[in-house]
Design an enzyme around this catalytic site. Structure first.
Site, PDB file in Angstrom:
ATOM      1  N   CYS A 153     -11.710  -2.755  -8.863  1.00 28.29           N
ATOM      2  CA  CYS A 153     -10.060  -2.657  -8.968  1.00 28.29           C
ATOM      3  C   CYS A 153      -9.912  -2.032  -7.429  1.00 28.29           C
ATOM      4  O   CYS A 153      -9.440  -2.223  -6.756  1.00 28.29           O
ATOM      5  CB  CYS A 153      -9.637  -2.349  -9.839  1.00 28.29           C
ATOM      6  N   ARG A 154     -10.831  -1.588  -6.546  1.00 27.92           N
ATOM      7  CA  ARG A 154     -10.628  -0.804  -5.527  1.00 27.92           C
ATOM      8  C   ARG A 154     -10.744  -1.447  -4.287  1.00 27.92           C
ATOM      9  O   ARG A 154     -11.753  -2.352  -3.886  1.00 27.92           O
ATOM     10  CB  ARG A 154     -11.882   0.231  -5.289  1.00 27.92           C
ATOM     11  N   ASP A 177      -0.272   5.062   0.285  1.00 29.56           N
ATOM     12  CA  ASP A 177      -0.033   5.848   1.437  1.00 29.56           C
ATOM     13  C   ASP A 177       0.052   5.802   3.189  1.00 29.56           C
ATOM     14  O   ASP A 177      -0.712   4.685   3.796  1.00 29.56           O
ATOM     15  CB  ASP A 177      -1.353   7.035   1.225  1.00 29.56           C
ATOM     16  N   ASP A 229       0.739  -0.993   0.060  1.00 27.85           N
ATOM     17  CA  ASP A 229      -0.008   0.071  -0.102  1.00 27.85           C
ATOM     18  C   ASP A 229       1.059   1.252   0.112  1.00 27.85           C
ATOM     19  O   ASP A 229       2.180   0.889  -0.187  1.00 27.85           O
ATOM     20  CB  ASP A 229      -1.024  -0.128   1.205  1.00 27.85           C
TER      21      ASP A 229
HETATM   22 ZN   LIG Z   1     -11.728   1.008  -9.245  1.00 21.21          ZN
END
Ligand SMILES: [Zn+2]
Length: 420
Positions: free
Chosen positions: A340-341, A240, A238
Protein backbone atom coordinates in the site's frame (compact mmCIF):
# COMPACT_ATOMS: atom_id res chain seq x y z
CA UNK A 1 -48.94 18.07 -10.63
CA UNK A 2 -49.34 18.14 -6.86
CA UNK A 3 -46.67 20.13 -5.14
CA UNK A 4 -45.56 21.22 -1.75
CA UNK A 5 -48.11 22.32 0.84
CA UNK A 6 -50.90 20.24 -0.66
CA UNK A 7 -52.58 17.34 1.13
CA UNK A 8 -50.47 14.83 -0.74
CA UNK A 9 -48.27 12.73 1.56
CA UNK A 10 -44.58 13.05 0.69
CA UNK A 11 -44.16 9.53 -0.75
CA UNK A 12 -46.93 10.39 -3.25
CA UNK A 13 -45.37 13.66 -4.44
CA UNK A 14 -44.51 13.66 -8.13
CA UNK A 15 -40.79 14.12 -8.75
CA UNK A 16 -39.51 14.07 -12.33
CA UNK A 17 -42.71 12.39 -13.49
CA UNK A 18 -42.90 9.64 -10.88
CA UNK A 19 -43.97 9.46 -7.25
CA UNK A 20 -41.22 9.28 -4.63
CA UNK A 21 -42.49 5.83 -3.77
CA UNK A 22 -42.20 4.70 -7.39
CA UNK A 23 -38.57 5.88 -7.47
CA UNK A 24 -37.95 3.78 -4.36
CA UNK A 25 -39.73 0.70 -5.68
CA UNK A 26 -37.66 1.00 -8.84
CA UNK A 27 -34.48 1.02 -6.74
CA UNK A 28 -35.70 -2.05 -4.79
CA UNK A 29 -36.48 -3.99 -7.98
CA UNK A 30 -32.82 -4.78 -8.61
CA UNK A 31 -32.77 -7.17 -5.63
CA UNK A 32 -35.96 -8.83 -6.87
CA UNK A 33 -37.68 -7.80 -3.69
CA UNK A 34 -41.08 -9.42 -3.95
CA UNK A 35 -42.80 -8.11 -0.85
CA UNK A 36 -43.15 -4.49 0.26
CA UNK A 37 -44.76 -3.34 3.50
CA UNK A 38 -45.84 0.30 3.51
CA UNK A 39 -46.17 1.70 7.01
CA UNK A 40 -48.31 4.82 6.88
CA UNK A 41 -49.32 7.14 9.62
CA UNK A 42 -52.01 9.25 7.98
CA UNK A 43 -53.58 10.10 4.63
CA UNK A 44 -53.41 6.42 3.82
CA UNK A 45 -56.38 6.70 1.42
CA UNK A 46 -54.28 8.46 -1.20
CA UNK A 47 -51.73 5.67 -1.05
CA UNK A 48 -54.33 2.89 -1.01
CA UNK A 49 -56.07 4.40 -4.05
CA UNK A 50 -52.76 4.74 -5.87
CA UNK A 51 -51.84 1.08 -5.40
CA UNK A 52 -55.35 -0.04 -6.27
CA UNK A 53 -55.09 1.83 -9.58
CA UNK A 54 -51.58 0.78 -10.63
CA UNK A 55 -49.93 -2.58 -11.21
CA UNK A 56 -46.63 -3.40 -9.51
CA UNK A 57 -44.37 -6.43 -9.77
CA UNK A 58 -44.12 -6.59 -5.98
CA UNK A 59 -46.74 -7.68 -3.47
CA UNK A 60 -47.54 -4.44 -1.66
CA UNK A 61 -49.26 -4.40 1.72
CA UNK A 62 -50.28 -1.20 3.47
CA UNK A 63 -50.31 -0.96 7.27
CA UNK A 64 -51.90 2.07 8.81
CA UNK A 65 -50.87 3.12 12.28
CA UNK A 66 -53.70 3.91 14.72
CA UNK A 67 -51.40 6.14 16.72
CA UNK A 68 -47.94 7.44 15.79
CA UNK A 69 -45.33 5.16 17.33
CA UNK A 70 -42.21 6.45 15.58
CA UNK A 71 -40.08 4.43 13.19
CA UNK A 72 -39.29 1.82 15.87
CA UNK A 73 -42.85 1.32 17.08
CA UNK A 74 -44.23 1.23 13.53
CA UNK A 75 -41.76 -1.45 12.53
CA UNK A 76 -42.40 -3.46 15.68
CA UNK A 77 -46.10 -3.58 14.81
CA UNK A 78 -45.36 -5.56 11.63
CA UNK A 79 -42.69 -7.81 13.17
CA UNK A 80 -44.72 -10.96 12.53
CA UNK A 81 -44.48 -10.28 8.76
CA UNK A 82 -40.68 -10.04 8.80
CA UNK A 83 -38.97 -13.39 9.15
CA UNK A 84 -35.77 -12.70 7.24
CA UNK A 85 -33.40 -9.76 6.85
CA UNK A 86 -35.15 -6.75 5.34
CA UNK A 87 -34.52 -3.22 4.03
CA UNK A 88 -35.97 -0.08 5.56
CA UNK A 89 -36.53 2.97 3.33
CA UNK A 90 -37.86 6.32 4.55
CA UNK A 91 -40.71 7.74 2.51
CA UNK A 92 -39.06 11.09 1.89
CA UNK A 93 -35.78 10.00 0.34
CA UNK A 94 -34.63 9.66 -3.24
CA UNK A 95 -31.81 7.22 -3.78
CA UNK A 96 -30.18 5.12 -6.45
CA UNK A 97 -28.07 2.54 -4.63
CA UNK A 98 -26.43 -0.67 -5.83
CA UNK A 99 -28.32 -2.71 -3.23
CA UNK A 100 -26.48 -5.91 -4.16
CA UNK A 101 -23.27 -4.41 -2.75
CA UNK A 102 -25.07 -3.41 0.45
CA UNK A 103 -26.57 -6.89 0.73
CA UNK A 104 -23.17 -8.57 0.23
CA UNK A 105 -21.61 -6.31 2.89
CA UNK A 106 -24.44 -7.10 5.32
CA UNK A 107 -24.38 -10.84 4.71
CA UNK A 108 -20.61 -11.00 5.13
CA UNK A 109 -20.82 -9.47 8.59
CA UNK A 110 -24.22 -10.62 9.83
CA UNK A 111 -24.99 -7.73 12.20
CA UNK A 112 -28.42 -6.93 13.63
CA UNK A 113 -28.34 -3.73 11.63
CA UNK A 114 -26.38 -2.31 8.70
CA UNK A 115 -26.69 1.45 8.28
CA UNK A 116 -26.01 3.15 4.98
CA UNK A 117 -23.59 5.97 5.77
CA UNK A 118 -22.03 8.66 3.61
CA UNK A 119 -20.21 11.98 3.76
CA UNK A 120 -22.57 14.88 3.04
CA UNK A 121 -22.20 18.63 2.60
CA UNK A 122 -23.75 19.55 5.96
CA UNK A 123 -22.25 17.20 8.57
CA UNK A 124 -22.50 19.95 11.20
CA UNK A 125 -26.29 19.50 11.44
CA UNK A 126 -26.49 15.80 10.56
CA UNK A 127 -26.66 12.64 12.68
CA UNK A 128 -23.09 11.35 12.69
CA UNK A 129 -21.89 7.79 13.12
CA UNK A 130 -18.46 6.80 14.42
CA UNK A 131 -17.04 3.68 12.76
CA UNK A 132 -14.02 1.57 13.68
CA UNK A 133 -11.51 0.24 11.15
CA UNK A 134 -13.76 -2.80 10.53
CA UNK A 135 -16.80 -0.63 9.73
CA UNK A 136 -18.52 -1.41 13.03
CA UNK A 137 -20.41 1.44 14.68
CA UNK A 138 -18.62 2.59 17.84
CA UNK A 139 -20.86 5.54 18.73
CA UNK A 140 -23.68 7.77 17.55
CA UNK A 141 -23.46 11.55 17.64
CA UNK A 142 -26.93 12.89 16.87
CA UNK A 143 -27.51 16.54 16.01
CA UNK A 144 -27.22 19.06 17.52
CA UNK A 145 -23.56 18.40 18.26
CA UNK A 146 -23.02 21.41 20.51
CA UNK A 147 -19.46 21.96 21.65
CA UNK A 148 -18.15 18.73 20.21
CA UNK A 149 -14.60 18.00 19.16
CA UNK A 150 -13.79 17.26 15.54
CA UNK A 151 -15.60 14.37 13.90
CA UNK A 152 -15.28 12.39 10.67
CA UNK A 153 -17.97 13.18 8.11
CA UNK A 154 -19.87 9.90 8.38
CA UNK A 155 -23.59 10.56 8.27
CA UNK A 156 -26.48 8.19 8.89
CA UNK A 157 -28.29 8.35 5.54
CA UNK A 158 -31.47 6.68 6.90
CA UNK A 159 -31.48 3.50 4.83
CA UNK A 160 -31.07 0.28 6.78
CA UNK A 161 -30.79 -3.45 6.34
CA UNK A 162 -32.05 -5.11 9.51
CA UNK A 163 -32.31 -8.59 10.94
CA UNK A 164 -35.52 -9.76 12.64
CA UNK A 165 -33.23 -10.38 15.64
CA UNK A 166 -33.64 -6.65 16.27
CA UNK A 167 -37.26 -7.00 17.40
CA UNK A 168 -36.60 -8.07 21.03
CA UNK A 169 -34.97 -4.65 21.42
CA UNK A 170 -38.09 -2.77 20.31
CA UNK A 171 -41.03 -2.54 22.72
CA UNK A 172 -44.44 -3.14 21.15
CA UNK A 173 -46.96 -0.31 21.41
CA UNK A 174 -44.39 2.20 22.66
CA UNK A 175 -43.10 5.20 20.72
CA UNK A 176 -39.47 4.79 19.66
CA UNK A 177 -37.15 6.10 16.99
CA UNK A 178 -34.76 3.68 15.26
CA UNK A 179 -31.92 6.18 15.08
CA UNK A 180 -32.34 7.87 18.42
CA UNK A 181 -33.55 5.01 20.65
CA UNK A 182 -33.15 1.57 19.15
CA UNK A 183 -29.67 1.68 17.57
CA UNK A 184 -28.05 3.19 20.71
CA UNK A 185 -29.86 0.47 22.70
CA UNK A 186 -28.30 -2.23 20.50
CA UNK A 187 -24.84 -0.75 21.03
CA UNK A 188 -25.35 -0.56 24.79
CA UNK A 189 -26.35 -4.25 24.76
CA UNK A 190 -23.11 -5.14 22.98
CA UNK A 191 -24.80 -6.01 19.67
CA UNK A 192 -23.03 -5.32 16.39
CA UNK A 193 -24.17 -2.55 14.06
CA UNK A 194 -22.28 -2.10 10.81
CA UNK A 195 -21.85 1.04 8.72
CA UNK A 196 -21.82 0.62 4.94
CA UNK A 197 -20.18 3.70 3.44
CA UNK A 198 -21.07 4.67 -0.11
CA UNK A 199 -20.68 7.73 -2.36
CA UNK A 200 -23.99 6.96 -4.08
CA UNK A 201 -26.88 9.40 -4.19
CA UNK A 202 -29.35 9.45 -1.31
CA UNK A 203 -31.06 12.64 -0.18
CA UNK A 204 -34.23 13.57 1.58
CA UNK A 205 -36.75 15.92 0.03
CA UNK A 206 -37.73 17.37 3.40
CA UNK A 207 -38.01 21.00 2.27
CA UNK A 208 -39.25 22.61 -0.97
CA UNK A 209 -35.69 23.73 -1.72
CA UNK A 210 -34.25 20.24 -1.30
CA UNK A 211 -37.12 18.82 -3.35
CA UNK A 212 -36.19 21.12 -6.25
CA UNK A 213 -32.49 20.25 -6.04
CA UNK A 214 -33.17 16.53 -5.93
CA UNK A 215 -35.55 16.79 -8.87
CA UNK A 216 -32.87 18.60 -10.88
CA UNK A 217 -30.40 15.84 -10.00
CA UNK A 218 -32.81 13.11 -11.10
CA UNK A 219 -33.52 14.89 -14.40
CA UNK A 220 -29.83 15.58 -15.14
CA UNK A 221 -29.00 11.91 -14.57
CA UNK A 222 -26.71 12.64 -11.63
CA UNK A 223 -28.65 10.36 -9.30
CA UNK A 224 -28.37 7.37 -11.65
CA UNK A 225 -24.74 8.06 -12.63
CA UNK A 226 -23.65 7.77 -8.99
CA UNK A 227 -24.96 4.24 -8.60
CA UNK A 228 -21.93 2.00 -7.97
CA UNK A 229 -22.94 -0.21 -10.88
CA UNK A 230 -21.51 2.54 -13.09
CA UNK A 231 -17.80 3.25 -13.27
CA UNK A 232 -16.78 6.74 -12.20
CA UNK A 233 -13.52 8.62 -12.56
CA UNK A 234 -11.70 9.73 -9.42
CA UNK A 235 -9.31 12.47 -8.49
CA UNK A 236 -6.81 10.82 -6.15
CA UNK A 237 -5.28 13.40 -3.86
CA UNK A 238 -2.13 13.28 -1.77
CA UNK A 239 -2.75 14.87 1.64
CA UNK A 240 0.28 16.69 3.08
CA UNK A 241 1.51 19.60 0.98
CA UNK A 242 -1.53 19.42 -1.30
CA UNK A 243 -4.58 19.81 0.95
CA UNK A 244 -2.80 20.95 4.10
CA UNK A 245 0.44 22.69 4.97
CA UNK A 246 3.48 20.41 4.89
CA UNK A 247 5.07 20.18 8.36
CA UNK A 248 7.95 17.84 7.68
CA UNK A 249 6.84 15.06 10.04
CA UNK A 250 3.72 13.35 11.34
CA UNK A 251 1.05 16.04 11.64
CA UNK A 252 -1.21 16.14 14.69
CA UNK A 253 -4.64 17.76 14.73
CA UNK A 254 -3.36 20.93 16.43
CA UNK A 255 -0.92 21.57 13.56
CA UNK A 256 -3.25 20.64 10.73
CA UNK A 257 -4.03 23.63 8.54
CA UNK A 258 -5.75 23.64 5.15
CA UNK A 259 -4.03 25.46 2.31
CA UNK A 260 -5.72 28.46 0.68
CA UNK A 261 -8.39 27.71 -1.91
CA UNK A 262 -8.60 24.00 -1.04
CA UNK A 263 -12.24 23.83 0.19
CA UNK A 264 -13.48 25.75 -2.85
CA UNK A 265 -11.63 23.42 -5.24
CA UNK A 266 -12.86 20.34 -3.37
CA UNK A 267 -16.39 21.69 -3.71
CA UNK A 268 -15.91 21.83 -7.48
CA UNK A 269 -14.94 18.13 -7.44
CA UNK A 270 -17.99 17.31 -5.29
CA UNK A 271 -20.29 18.94 -7.85
CA UNK A 272 -18.61 17.11 -10.75
CA UNK A 273 -18.79 13.42 -11.61
CA UNK A 274 -15.34 12.81 -10.11
CA UNK A 275 -14.85 11.14 -6.74
CA UNK A 276 -12.43 12.84 -4.32
CA UNK A 277 -10.20 10.12 -2.83
CA UNK A 278 -7.31 10.96 -0.49
CA UNK A 279 -4.31 8.62 -0.66
CA UNK A 280 -1.62 9.26 1.96
CA UNK A 281 1.48 7.55 3.31
CA UNK A 282 1.63 8.01 7.09
CA UNK A 283 4.86 6.25 8.11
CA UNK A 284 4.78 8.24 11.37
CA UNK A 285 2.58 5.41 12.70
CA UNK A 286 5.29 2.80 12.07
CA UNK A 287 7.98 5.12 13.34
CA UNK A 288 6.08 5.66 16.59
CA UNK A 289 5.81 9.43 15.97
CA UNK A 290 2.02 9.43 15.95
CA UNK A 291 -0.65 7.01 17.20
CA UNK A 292 -3.59 5.80 15.16
CA UNK A 293 -5.85 7.75 17.50
CA UNK A 294 -3.88 10.93 16.78
CA UNK A 295 -4.09 10.27 13.04
CA UNK A 296 -7.84 9.68 13.35
CA UNK A 297 -8.14 12.99 15.24
CA UNK A 298 -6.30 14.78 12.43
CA UNK A 299 -8.64 13.29 9.85
CA UNK A 300 -11.62 14.23 12.00
CA UNK A 301 -10.34 17.81 12.00
CA UNK A 302 -9.86 17.72 8.23
CA UNK A 303 -13.43 16.47 7.70
CA UNK A 304 -14.80 19.05 10.11
CA UNK A 305 -12.95 21.95 8.45
CA UNK A 306 -14.23 20.79 5.07
CA UNK A 307 -17.72 20.21 6.48
CA UNK A 308 -18.07 23.78 7.71
CA UNK A 309 -17.36 24.85 4.09
CA UNK A 310 -19.99 22.37 2.84
CA UNK A 311 -17.46 20.15 1.02
CA UNK A 312 -16.19 16.63 1.63
CA UNK A 313 -13.84 13.89 0.53
CA UNK A 314 -15.53 10.70 -0.64
CA UNK A 315 -12.98 8.31 0.85
CA UNK A 316 -9.58 8.36 2.57
CA UNK A 317 -6.96 5.61 2.56
CA UNK A 318 -3.67 5.72 4.45
CA UNK A 319 -0.66 3.45 4.67
CA UNK A 320 0.64 3.14 8.28
CA UNK A 321 3.71 1.11 7.27
CA UNK A 322 7.39 1.83 6.79
CA UNK A 323 9.97 -0.59 5.40
CA UNK A 324 13.16 0.34 7.28
CA UNK A 325 13.73 -0.78 10.85
CA UNK A 326 15.99 0.89 13.38
CA UNK A 327 14.09 4.00 14.55
CA UNK A 328 13.87 4.74 18.28
CA UNK A 329 10.33 4.07 19.48
CA UNK A 330 9.25 2.35 16.26
CA UNK A 331 6.29 -0.07 16.21
CA UNK A 332 7.58 -3.32 14.78
CA UNK A 333 4.13 -4.56 13.69
CA UNK A 334 4.10 -1.80 11.05
CA UNK A 335 7.75 -2.04 10.07
CA UNK A 336 7.44 -4.03 6.92
CA UNK A 337 7.49 -3.69 3.17
CA UNK A 338 3.89 -3.45 2.00
CA UNK A 339 1.88 -3.08 -1.18
CA UNK A 340 0.00 0.00 0.00
CA UNK A 341 2.86 2.43 0.60
CA UNK A 342 3.11 4.76 -2.40
CA UNK A 343 4.35 4.27 -5.09
CA UNK A 344 2.62 0.94 -4.42
CA UNK A 345 -0.93 1.01 -5.71
CA UNK A 346 -2.80 -1.25 -3.25
CA UNK A 347 -4.74 1.71 -1.80
CA UNK A 348 -5.83 2.78 -5.28
CA UNK A 349 -6.76 -0.78 -6.18
CA UNK A 350 -8.85 -1.04 -3.03
CA UNK A 351 -10.53 2.26 -3.90
CA UNK A 352 -11.18 1.04 -7.44
CA UNK A 353 -12.83 -2.09 -6.09
CA UNK A 354 -14.91 -0.37 -3.41
CA UNK A 355 -15.92 2.65 -5.49
CA UNK A 356 -15.92 1.13 -9.00
CA UNK A 357 -13.36 3.63 -10.30
CA UNK A 358 -12.30 3.96 -13.91
CA UNK A 359 -8.51 4.43 -13.62
CA UNK A 360 -8.04 5.57 -17.21
CA UNK A 361 -10.31 8.56 -16.67
CA UNK A 362 -8.80 9.33 -13.24
CA UNK A 363 -6.08 11.69 -12.03
CA UNK A 364 -3.53 11.75 -9.23
CA UNK A 365 -2.65 15.14 -7.73
CA UNK A 366 0.49 15.24 -5.57
CA UNK A 367 3.46 17.36 -4.54
CA UNK A 368 6.13 14.66 -4.73
CA UNK A 369 7.60 12.45 -7.42
CA UNK A 370 6.29 9.47 -5.45
CA UNK A 371 2.74 10.68 -6.15
CA UNK A 372 3.43 11.00 -9.86
CA UNK A 373 5.00 7.53 -9.85
CA UNK A 374 1.96 6.13 -8.02
CA UNK A 375 -0.40 7.60 -10.60
CA UNK A 376 1.71 6.20 -13.43
CA UNK A 377 1.82 2.76 -11.76
CA UNK A 378 -1.96 2.77 -11.36
CA UNK A 379 -2.68 3.99 -14.89
CA UNK A 380 -4.06 7.43 -14.03
CA UNK A 381 -3.04 10.79 -15.43
CA UNK A 382 -0.90 12.86 -13.06
CA UNK A 383 -0.69 16.45 -11.88
CA UNK A 384 2.27 17.75 -9.86
CA UNK A 385 1.66 20.82 -7.71
CA UNK A 386 4.30 23.31 -6.58
CA UNK A 387 2.89 23.60 -3.04
CA UNK A 388 4.44 21.37 -0.34
CA UNK A 389 7.55 19.66 -1.72
CA UNK A 390 6.76 20.85 -5.21
CA UNK A 391 8.21 17.72 -6.76
CA UNK A 392 11.67 18.62 -5.48
CA UNK A 393 12.15 15.32 -3.63
CA UNK A 394 13.59 13.78 -6.82
CA UNK A 395 13.10 10.23 -5.58
CA UNK A 396 11.56 8.86 -8.72
CA UNK A 397 12.62 9.77 -12.24
CA UNK A 398 9.21 10.48 -13.72
CA UNK A 399 7.34 13.28 -15.39
CA UNK A 400 3.83 14.43 -14.51
CA UNK A 401 1.33 15.01 -17.32
CA UNK A 402 0.82 18.53 -16.05
CA UNK A 403 2.25 20.75 -13.33
CA UNK A 404 0.76 23.85 -11.75
CA UNK A 405 0.79 26.05 -8.66
CA UNK A 406 -1.52 24.29 -6.28
CA UNK A 407 -4.55 22.06 -5.69
CA UNK A 408 -6.96 24.70 -6.89
CA UNK A 409 -5.10 25.11 -10.20
CA UNK A 410 -4.88 21.32 -10.57
CA UNK A 411 -8.64 20.94 -10.14
CA UNK A 412 -9.27 23.75 -12.65
CA UNK A 413 -6.99 22.00 -15.13
CA UNK A 414 -8.83 18.70 -14.72
CA UNK A 415 -12.37 20.06 -14.76
CA UNK A 416 -11.95 22.86 -17.29
CA UNK A 417 -9.48 21.56 -19.82
CA UNK A 418 -9.71 17.76 -19.87
CA UNK A 419 -12.58 15.54 -20.82
CA UNK A 420 -13.95 12.67 -18.80
ZN1 LIG B 1 1.37 0.04 3.71
Amino acid sequence: MKVWGSQVPKPMLQLAGKTILDHQLFCAQQLNISHVLLLVEHQAEVIIQHFAAHRYPQKIEIFREEQPLGTGGALRAVASHLNEDFLVFYGDTIMDIDLSRLLAFHQQRGPLATLLVHPNDHPYDSDLVELDAESRVRAFHPKPHGETPYRRNVVNAALYMLSPRIFPYIEAGVFSDLGKDIFPRLLAAGETIAGYATPEYIKDIGTPERFRHVEEDVISGKVARRNLRHKRPAIFIDRDGVLNRERGSAIKAGEFELLAGVPEALGRINRSDYLAVVITNQPGIAKGEISEKELADTHAKMDTLFGTQRVFIDRLYYCPHHPDRGFVGERSAYKMPCACRKPGIAMLQQAALELNIDMERSFFIGDRSVDVMTGINAGTRTVLVRSGFGGSDGKFPCQADYSCADFSAAVSYILDTTYV
